[in-house]
Design a protein around this motif. Structure first.
Motif, PDB file in Angstrom:
ATOM      1  N   ALA A 173       0.814  -1.218   0.000  1.00 20.35           N
ATOM      2  CA  ALA A 173       0.000   0.000   0.000  1.00 20.35           C
ATOM      3  C   ALA A 173       0.846   1.267   0.000  1.00 20.35           C
ATOM      4  CB  ALA A 173      -0.926   0.000   1.218  1.00 20.35           C
ATOM      5  N   ALA A 174       2.157   1.117   0.044  1.00 26.19           N
ATOM      6  CA  ALA A 174       3.069   2.267   0.035  1.00 26.19           C
ATOM      7  C   ALA A 174       3.863   2.237  -1.263  1.00 26.19           C
ATOM      8  CB  ALA A 174       4.001   2.214   1.244  1.00 26.19           C
ATOM      9  N   GLN A 175       3.436   3.026  -2.236  1.00 22.05           N
ATOM     10  CA  GLN A 175       4.034   2.989  -3.575  1.00 22.05           C
ATOM     11  C   GLN A 175       4.635   4.353  -3.930  1.00 22.05           C
ATOM     12  OE1 GLN A 175       4.009   0.309  -5.796  1.00 22.05           O
ATOM     13  NE2 GLN A 175       2.957  -1.092  -4.413  1.00 22.05           N
ATOM     14  N   GLY A 176       5.377   4.915  -2.991  1.00 22.69           N
ATOM     15  CA  GLY A 176       5.964   6.230  -3.198  1.00 22.69           C
ATOM     16  C   GLY A 176       7.140   6.218  -4.157  1.00 22.69           C
ATOM     17  N   PRO A 177       7.685   7.401  -4.456  1.00 25.29           N
ATOM     18  CA  PRO A 177       8.742   7.510  -5.469  1.00 25.29           C
ATOM     19  C   PRO A 177      10.036   6.789  -5.103  1.00 25.29           C
ATOM     20  CG  PRO A 177       8.417   9.607  -4.326  1.00 25.29           C
ATOM     21  CD  PRO A 177       7.285   8.718  -3.941  1.00 25.29           C
ATOM     22  N   ARG A 178      10.270   6.530  -3.833  1.00 22.37           N
ATOM     23  CA  ARG A 178      11.503   5.832  -3.446  1.00 22.37           C
ATOM     24  C   ARG A 178      11.372   4.315  -3.495  1.00 22.37           C
ATOM     25  NH1 ARG A 178      14.403   9.033   1.591  1.00 22.37           N
ATOM     26  NH2 ARG A 178      14.774  11.000   0.488  1.00 22.37           N
ATOM     27  N   LEU A 179      10.165   3.835  -3.711  1.00 22.46           N
ATOM     28  CA  LEU A 179       9.967   2.385  -3.734  1.00 22.46           C
ATOM     29  C   LEU A 179      10.535   1.794  -5.020  1.00 22.46           C
ATOM     30  CD1 LEU A 179       8.542   0.026  -2.164  1.00 22.46           C
ATOM     31  CD2 LEU A 179       6.679   0.311  -3.816  1.00 22.46           C
ATOM     32  N   LYS A 180      11.245   0.690  -4.881  1.00 19.44           N
ATOM     33  CA  LYS A 180      11.785  -0.039  -6.022  1.00 19.44           C
ATOM     34  C   LYS A 180      11.190  -1.450  -6.032  1.00 19.44           C
ATOM     35  CE  LYS A 180      16.186   2.465  -5.791  1.00 19.44           C
ATOM     36  NZ  LYS A 180      17.653   2.342  -5.616  1.00 19.44           N
ATOM     37  N   PRO A 181      11.106  -2.071  -7.208  1.00 24.48           N
ATOM     38  CA  PRO A 181      10.536  -3.426  -7.274  1.00 24.48           C
ATOM     39  C   PRO A 181      11.224  -4.407  -6.335  1.00 24.48           C
ATOM     40  CG  PRO A 181      10.768  -2.518  -9.480  1.00 24.48           C
ATOM     41  CD  PRO A 181      11.436  -1.541  -8.553  1.00 24.48           C
ATOM     42  N   GLU A 182      12.530  -4.250  -6.161  1.00 21.55           N
ATOM     43  CA  GLU A 182      13.239  -5.187  -5.283  1.00 21.55           C
ATOM     44  C   GLU A 182      12.813  -5.048  -3.823  1.00 21.55           C
ATOM     45  OE1 GLU A 182      16.446  -2.045  -6.533  1.00 21.55           O
ATOM     46  OE2 GLU A 182      14.703  -3.060  -7.421  1.00 21.55           O
ATOM     47  N   HIS A 183      12.294  -3.862  -3.452  1.00 23.05           N
ATOM     48  CA  HIS A 183      11.789  -3.704  -2.087  1.00 23.05           C
ATOM     49  C   HIS A 183      10.591  -4.625  -1.847  1.00 23.05           C
ATOM     50  CE1 HIS A 183      13.531   0.660  -2.115  1.00 23.05           C
ATOM     51  NE2 HIS A 183      14.450  -0.239  -1.817  1.00 23.05           N
ATOM     52  N   ILE A 184       9.722  -4.716  -2.839  1.00 20.21           N
ATOM     53  CA  ILE A 184       8.560  -5.602  -2.719  1.00 20.21           C
ATOM     54  C   ILE A 184       9.008  -7.055  -2.667  1.00 20.21           C
ATOM     55  CG2 ILE A 184       6.425  -6.380  -3.808  1.00 20.21           C
ATOM     56  CD1 ILE A 184       6.223  -3.563  -2.748  1.00 20.21           C
ATOM     57  N   ASP A 185       9.904  -7.430  -3.571  1.00 16.11           N
ATOM     58  CA  ASP A 185      10.381  -8.814  -3.605  1.00 16.11           C
ATOM     59  C   ASP A 185      11.032  -9.198  -2.279  1.00 16.11           C
ATOM     60  OD1 ASP A 185       9.518  -8.952  -6.221  1.00 16.11           O
ATOM     61  OD2 ASP A 185      11.498  -8.561  -7.082  1.00 16.11           O
ATOM     62  N   ARG A 186      11.827  -8.272  -1.745  1.00 18.92           N
ATOM     63  CA  ARG A 186      12.491  -8.548  -0.471  1.00 18.92           C
ATOM     64  C   ARG A 186      11.466  -8.730   0.642  1.00 18.92           C
ATOM     65  NH1 ARG A 186      13.893  -5.355   3.837  1.00 18.92           N
ATOM     66  NH2 ARG A 186      15.644  -6.091   5.121  1.00 18.92           N
ATOM     67  N   HIS A 187      10.425  -7.919   0.622  1.00 17.30           N
ATOM     68  CA  HIS A 187       9.448  -8.010   1.703  1.00 17.30           C
ATOM     69  C   HIS A 187       8.634  -9.299   1.610  1.00 17.30           C
ATOM     70  CE1 HIS A 187       7.748  -5.856   5.117  1.00 17.30           C
ATOM     71  NE2 HIS A 187       6.629  -6.498   4.833  1.00 17.30           N
ATOM     72  N   VAL A 188       8.319  -9.722   0.418  1.00 18.10           N
ATOM     73  CA  VAL A 188       7.629 -11.007   0.264  1.00 18.10           C
ATOM     74  C   VAL A 188       8.481 -12.124   0.854  1.00 18.10           C
ATOM     75  CG1 VAL A 188       6.826 -12.713  -1.416  1.00 18.10           C
ATOM     76  CG2 VAL A 188       6.272 -10.296  -1.734  1.00 18.10           C
ATOM     77  N   THR A 189       9.776 -12.083   0.585  1.00 18.78           N
ATOM     78  CA  THR A 189      10.688 -13.095   1.133  1.00 18.78           C
ATOM     79  C   THR A 189      10.734 -13.026   2.653  1.00 18.78           C
ATOM     80  OG1 THR A 189      12.048 -13.065  -0.867  1.00 18.78           O
ATOM     81  CG2 THR A 189      13.067 -13.926   1.129  1.00 18.78           C
ATOM     82  N   LEU A 190      10.791 -11.812   3.202  1.00 17.74           N
ATOM     83  CA  LEU A 190      10.809 -11.654   4.653  1.00 17.74           C
ATOM     84  C   LEU A 190       9.534 -12.209   5.287  1.00 17.74           C
ATOM     85  CD1 LEU A 190      12.308  -8.059   4.980  1.00 17.74           C
ATOM     86  CD2 LEU A 190      13.374 -10.177   5.772  1.00 17.74           C
ATOM     87  N   CYS A 191       8.399 -11.936   4.673  1.00 15.03           N
ATOM     88  CA  CYS A 191       7.136 -12.457   5.209  1.00 15.03           C
ATOM     89  C   CYS A 191       7.121 -13.982   5.172  1.00 15.03           C
ATOM     90  CB  CYS A 191       5.956 -11.900   4.419  1.00 15.03           C
ATOM     91  SG  CYS A 191       5.624 -10.145   4.712  1.00 15.03           S
ATOM     92  N   ALA A 192       7.620 -14.550   4.086  1.00 16.81           N
ATOM     93  CA  ALA A 192       7.679 -16.008   3.984  1.00 16.81           C
ATOM     94  C   ALA A 192       8.631 -16.586   5.030  1.00 16.81           C
ATOM     95  CB  ALA A 192       8.115 -16.414   2.580  1.00 16.81           C
ATOM     96  N   ASP A 193       9.765 -15.923   5.235  1.00 12.94           N
ATOM     97  CA  ASP A 193      10.715 -16.383   6.256  1.00 12.94           C
ATOM     98  C   ASP A 193      10.096 -16.300   7.651  1.00 12.94           C
ATOM     99  OD1 ASP A 193      12.575 -16.799   4.275  1.00 12.94           O
ATOM    100  OD2 ASP A 193      13.748 -14.992   4.709  1.00 12.94           O
ATOM    101  N   PHE A 194       9.349 -15.225   7.887  1.00 11.97           N
ATOM    102  CA  PHE A 194       8.694 -15.097   9.186  1.00 11.97           C
ATOM    103  C   PHE A 194       7.679 -16.213   9.396  1.00 11.97           C
ATOM    104  CE2 PHE A 194       4.829 -13.792  11.381  1.00 11.97           C
ATOM    105  CZ  PHE A 194       5.332 -13.712  12.673  1.00 11.97           C
TER     106      PHE A 194
END
Length: 254
Positions: A173-194
């Motif tokens: 839900a946070a799609q500001g100008p500093r967001l990069k696609p890799e930020h989303i990919d990293r967060h999906v991985t973190l959620c899966a690891d959690f």
């Protein structure tokens, strides 16, 4: 219509923002409140987008989270309230927008709101827990974090699946100008690891809300006490000491 029923009806898609603001006027302060450059919406619209993203994840289930039916109302409530303290914590430091402690202060505000709305213990517990922890997955593998995966899993307890869904929804839900696609990919991985860490440590004991409620006046207070006890225990207190600390904390708020 009863307040509780009206609130949860308004949270089901399509969301009714006017009804939500009527039930939780604290969120009116979020209208027009700008966030960091990682956000593209003001805080109120961000909250509404998080609610939408939660529903999207529940439908698509890219994480494979196993949210039980009795967790849906509490998860939606957490999506609504997770940033409720941002209006009273916003500040700037060297040009950076900060919301220091909006997670922990927000959990206390969740208790107050749930108490006013006469919500039951479990929904209060879930919403308070997720509000307190909603930032933690994103930082759990940072070397300076105070909440590594195992500790975070214990703090979330029975609500680990819901926490992963909220965390991903908040990121999407946070799609500001500093967001990069890799930020989303990293967060999906973190959620899966959690989720993996959470499941490895489970199953978790169900809170004894009835026992907690003998010491404090409302179901919402019992839910908040259960949430706080879990947080204290995750930081190293034995269960009995964690409960005493949580009850003392709640008593200080009455």
């Amino acid at each position: 219509m009863r307040t509780r029923e009206a609130l949860f009806d308004a949270l089901e898609p399509p969301v009714d923002p006017d009804e939500l603001l009527d039930r939780v006027p604290e969120l009116s302060l979020a209208r027009g409140l700008e966030g960091s450059p990682y956000h593209h919406l003001d805080t109120l619209d961000h909250v509404l987008e998080v609610i939408r993203r939660v529903e999207q994840e529940l439908e698509e289930n890219r994480l494979g989270a196993l949210v039980p039916e009795d967790g849906l109302d509490g998860l939606r409530l957490a999506a609504l309230l997770h940033d409720v303290a941002k209006p009273v914590t916003r500040g700037e430091l060297e040009g950076r927008v900060l919301f220091v402690a909006h997670d922990s202060l927000g959990a206390a505000l969740v208790r107050r709101i749930c108490r006013r709305l006469d919500l039951p213990a479990r929904e209060t517990d879930l919403a308070a827990t997720l509000t307190a922890l909603h930032l933690k997955i994103g930082f759990m593998q940072n070397g300076r974090t105070d909440t590594p995966p195992d500790r975070l899993a214990r703090a979330a307890g029975i609500f680990g699946e819901e926490l992963a869904v909220l965390s991903l929804a908040d990121r999407l839900a946070a799609q500001g100008p500093r967001l990069k696609p890799e930020h989303i990919d990293r967060h999906v991985t973190l959620c899966a690891d959690f989720l993996e860490a959470s499941r490895d440590l489970g199953p978790y004991p169900e809170p004894d809300y009835q026992a907690l409620a003998t010491n404090i006046p409302t179901g919402a207070d019992a839910g908040y006490a259960a949430s706080q006890a879990r947080l204290f225990a995750a930081r190293g207190l034995d269960p009995a000491s964690a409960i005493r600390a949580a009850l003392s904390h709640v008593a200080s708020l009455l």
